[in-house]
Design a protein around this motif. Sequence first.
Motif, PDB file in Angstrom:
ATOM      1  N   ILE A  94      29.899  10.509  60.097  1.00 12.08           N
ATOM      2  CA  ILE A  94      29.854  10.118  58.685  1.00 12.08           C
ATOM      3  C   ILE A  94      28.704   9.146  58.437  1.00 12.08           C
ATOM      4  CG2 ILE A  94      31.102   8.898  56.857  1.00 12.08           C
ATOM      5  CD1 ILE A  94      33.696   9.982  58.099  1.00 12.08           C
ATOM      6  N   PHE A  95      28.578   8.134  59.307  1.00 12.23           N
ATOM      7  CA  PHE A  95      27.488   7.167  59.150  1.00 12.23           C
ATOM      8  C   PHE A  95      26.124   7.811  59.410  1.00 12.23           C
ATOM      9  CE2 PHE A  95      30.913   4.024  59.698  1.00 12.23           C
ATOM     10  CZ  PHE A  95      30.599   3.163  58.656  1.00 12.23           C
ATOM     11  N   LEU A  96      26.113   8.816  60.281  1.00 18.97           N
ATOM     12  CA  LEU A  96      24.862   9.511  60.580  1.00 18.97           C
ATOM     13  C   LEU A  96      24.335  10.226  59.337  1.00 18.97           C
ATOM     14  CD1 LEU A  96      23.183   9.844  63.188  1.00 18.97           C
ATOM     15  CD2 LEU A  96      24.296  12.034  63.528  1.00 18.97           C
ATOM     16  N   VAL A  97      25.255  10.814  58.583  1.00 17.68           N
ATOM     17  CA  VAL A  97      24.867  11.510  57.355  1.00 17.68           C
ATOM     18  C   VAL A  97      24.500  10.519  56.255  1.00 17.68           C
ATOM     19  CG1 VAL A  97      25.709  13.007  55.512  1.00 17.68           C
ATOM     20  CG2 VAL A  97      26.211  13.562  57.882  1.00 17.68           C
ATOM     21  N   MET A  98      25.241   9.406  56.168  1.00 13.07           N
ATOM     22  CA  MET A  98      24.988   8.423  55.114  1.00 13.07           C
ATOM     23  C   MET A  98      23.702   7.638  55.371  1.00 13.07           C
ATOM     24  SD  MET A  98      28.872   7.014  54.507  1.00 13.07           S
ATOM     25  CE  MET A  98      28.329   5.797  53.312  1.00 13.07           C
ATOM     26  N   GLU A  99      23.514   7.204  56.609  1.00  9.73           N
ATOM     27  CA  GLU A  99      22.336   6.389  56.938  1.00  9.73           C
ATOM     28  C   GLU A  99      21.070   7.228  57.070  1.00  9.73           C
ATOM     29  OE1 GLU A  99      20.915   3.259  60.435  1.00  9.73           O
ATOM     30  OE2 GLU A  99      23.011   3.879  60.287  1.00  9.73           O
ATOM     31  N   LYS A 100      21.228   8.473  57.539  1.00  3.22           N
ATOM     32  CA  LYS A 100      20.138   9.438  57.679  1.00  3.22           C
ATOM     33  C   LYS A 100      19.000   8.967  58.591  1.00  3.22           C
ATOM     34  CE  LYS A 100      20.977  11.296  53.078  1.00  3.22           C
ATOM     35  NZ  LYS A 100      20.438  11.507  51.724  1.00  3.22           N
ATOM     36  N   PRO A 101      19.315   8.525  59.812  1.00  8.23           N
ATOM     37  CA  PRO A 101      18.224   8.212  60.741  1.00  8.23           C
ATOM     38  C   PRO A 101      17.531   9.474  61.232  1.00  8.23           C
ATOM     39  CG  PRO A 101      20.324   8.035  61.859  1.00  8.23           C
ATOM     40  CD  PRO A 101      20.635   8.309  60.416  1.00  8.23           C
ATOM     41  N   ILE A 102      18.257  10.603  61.147  1.00  5.95           N
ATOM     42  CA  ILE A 102      17.681  11.898  61.514  1.00  5.95           C
ATOM     43  C   ILE A 102      18.095  12.931  60.480  1.00  5.95           C
ATOM     44  CG2 ILE A 102      17.640  11.412  63.996  1.00  5.95           C
ATOM     45  CD1 ILE A 102      20.177  13.124  64.252  1.00  5.95           C
ATOM     46  N   ARG A 103      17.296  13.988  60.368  1.00 10.63           N
ATOM     47  CA  ARG A 103      17.594  15.097  59.471  1.00 10.63           C
ATOM     48  C   ARG A 103      17.414  16.407  60.233  1.00 10.63           C
ATOM     49  NH1 ARG A 103      16.957  13.423  53.904  1.00 10.63           N
ATOM     50  NH2 ARG A 103      16.214  11.272  53.772  1.00 10.63           N
ATOM     51  N   ILE A 104      17.974  17.469  59.684  1.00 15.38           N
ATOM     52  CA  ILE A 104      17.799  18.786  60.296  1.00 15.38           C
ATOM     53  C   ILE A 104      16.314  19.151  60.272  1.00 15.38           C
ATOM     54  CG2 ILE A 104      18.295  21.249  60.052  1.00 15.38           C
ATOM     55  CD1 ILE A 104      21.030  20.494  58.965  1.00 15.38           C
ATOM     56  N   GLY A 105      15.807  19.551  61.435  1.00 11.64           N
ATOM     57  CA  GLY A 105      14.394  19.897  61.560  1.00 11.64           C
ATOM     58  C   GLY A 105      13.544  18.792  62.158  1.00 11.64           C
ATOM     59  N   ASP A 106      14.091  17.557  62.233  1.00 11.72           N
ATOM     60  CA  ASP A 106      13.333  16.442  62.810  1.00 11.72           C
ATOM     61  C   ASP A 106      13.200  16.606  64.322  1.00 11.72           C
ATOM     62  OD1 ASP A 106      13.074  15.312  60.354  1.00 11.72           O
ATOM     63  OD2 ASP A 106      14.447  13.639  60.699  1.00 11.72           O
ATOM     64  N   PHE A 107      12.070  16.137  64.845  1.00 14.07           N
ATOM     65  CA  PHE A 107      11.874  16.078  66.291  1.00 14.07           C
ATOM     66  C   PHE A 107      12.291  14.689  66.755  1.00 14.07           C
ATOM     67  CE2 PHE A 107       8.684  19.222  64.887  1.00 14.07           C
ATOM     68  CZ  PHE A 107       9.130  20.310  65.624  1.00 14.07           C
ATOM     69  N   VAL A 108      13.294  14.638  67.626  1.00 17.20           N
ATOM     70  CA  VAL A 108      13.847  13.355  68.046  1.00 17.20           C
ATOM     71  C   VAL A 108      13.833  13.231  69.562  1.00 17.20           C
ATOM     72  CG1 VAL A 108      15.318  13.178  66.007  1.00 17.20           C
ATOM     73  CG2 VAL A 108      16.209  14.259  68.081  1.00 17.20           C
ATOM     74  N   TYR A 109      13.929  11.972  70.011  1.00 20.62           N
ATOM     75  CA  TYR A 109      13.970  11.686  71.440  1.00 20.62           C
ATOM     76  C   TYR A 109      14.990  10.584  71.678  1.00 20.62           C
ATOM     77  CZ  TYR A 109      12.532   9.801  75.974  1.00 20.62           C
ATOM     78  OH  TYR A 109      12.529   9.339  77.263  1.00 20.62           O
ATOM     79  N   LEU A 110      16.015  10.864  72.485  1.00 22.62           N
ATOM     80  CA  LEU A 110      17.006   9.869  72.869  1.00 22.62           C
ATOM     81  C   LEU A 110      16.584   9.296  74.212  1.00 22.62           C
ATOM     82  CD1 LEU A 110      18.543  11.714  70.769  1.00 22.62           C
ATOM     83  CD2 LEU A 110      20.635  10.989  71.913  1.00 22.62           C
TER      84      LEU A 110
END
Length: 256
Positions: A94-110
């Motif tokens: 829920i917080f991931l969707v509200m805060e939006k640190p990432i979006r569909i299609g983004d290139f991310v690295y954990l």
Amino acid sequence: MTLFEVLFGIALIVSTKIYLSKKILEILAKYSPSEDLTYMGQWISTLFLYLFGALMVVKGFGFSISDLLVAGGFITLAISFAAQTVISNAISGIFLVMEKPIRIGDFVYLKEAGISGAVKSISILSTTIRLWNGELARVPNSKFFEDVIVNQSMPIVRRLEVKVGVPYDLEKVKTAIDVIKRAMNNSKYVLKVPEPEVFVEEFGDSAVIIRVNAWVPSKKWYECYKQVRYTIYEELVKAGVEVPFTTITVIIDRKS
């Protein structure tokens, strides 16, 4: 037993499955600011309707709602202890969707997990990332709040770094720097501002290491990464600057 409540509850559950869930999705899609929030809203709304319908059916069979709520409270408490990970992932989703640190299609690295790729989907419990080798990784949403996330698509531009070795020859080093600068300025992806940097970074065992820093559009980073490396090598070969192999000098003392 109240027949109306039983029939109403059953009708609500069936209509939610057949019609209401899809209708909720259509309505949310019109007003929701993101696709992720749309699907999450549909999931929560559908769950609420199912629970309400089930509650009406149970009440229709003569069970007390207050007794059910008390029993449900104990059951919920027991489940919460047994399913802490699931609840943590759901809240994180829920917080991931509200805060939006990432979006569909983004290139991310954990960083800690060592996972890198493109975000394919974000659900209530997990996020799916397509790795660079094409595999799909399902990452629990709680990991995004425990790990350090590097969103490589959020900035408009991103720096490209390339290192290349040239022989220990002053003229060839100068030629290599000039050739690489010219190649960067002629590239259709490399930005003119900030200006590309080409400089001697270190002195290796068998080569002088030249470093190239160039800014490119984030969405074209990988394509540019491949194109720039090949172009640099091609231009160095044309200019007669070979990329040296690792060499080892062996000195034999015949007297000993």
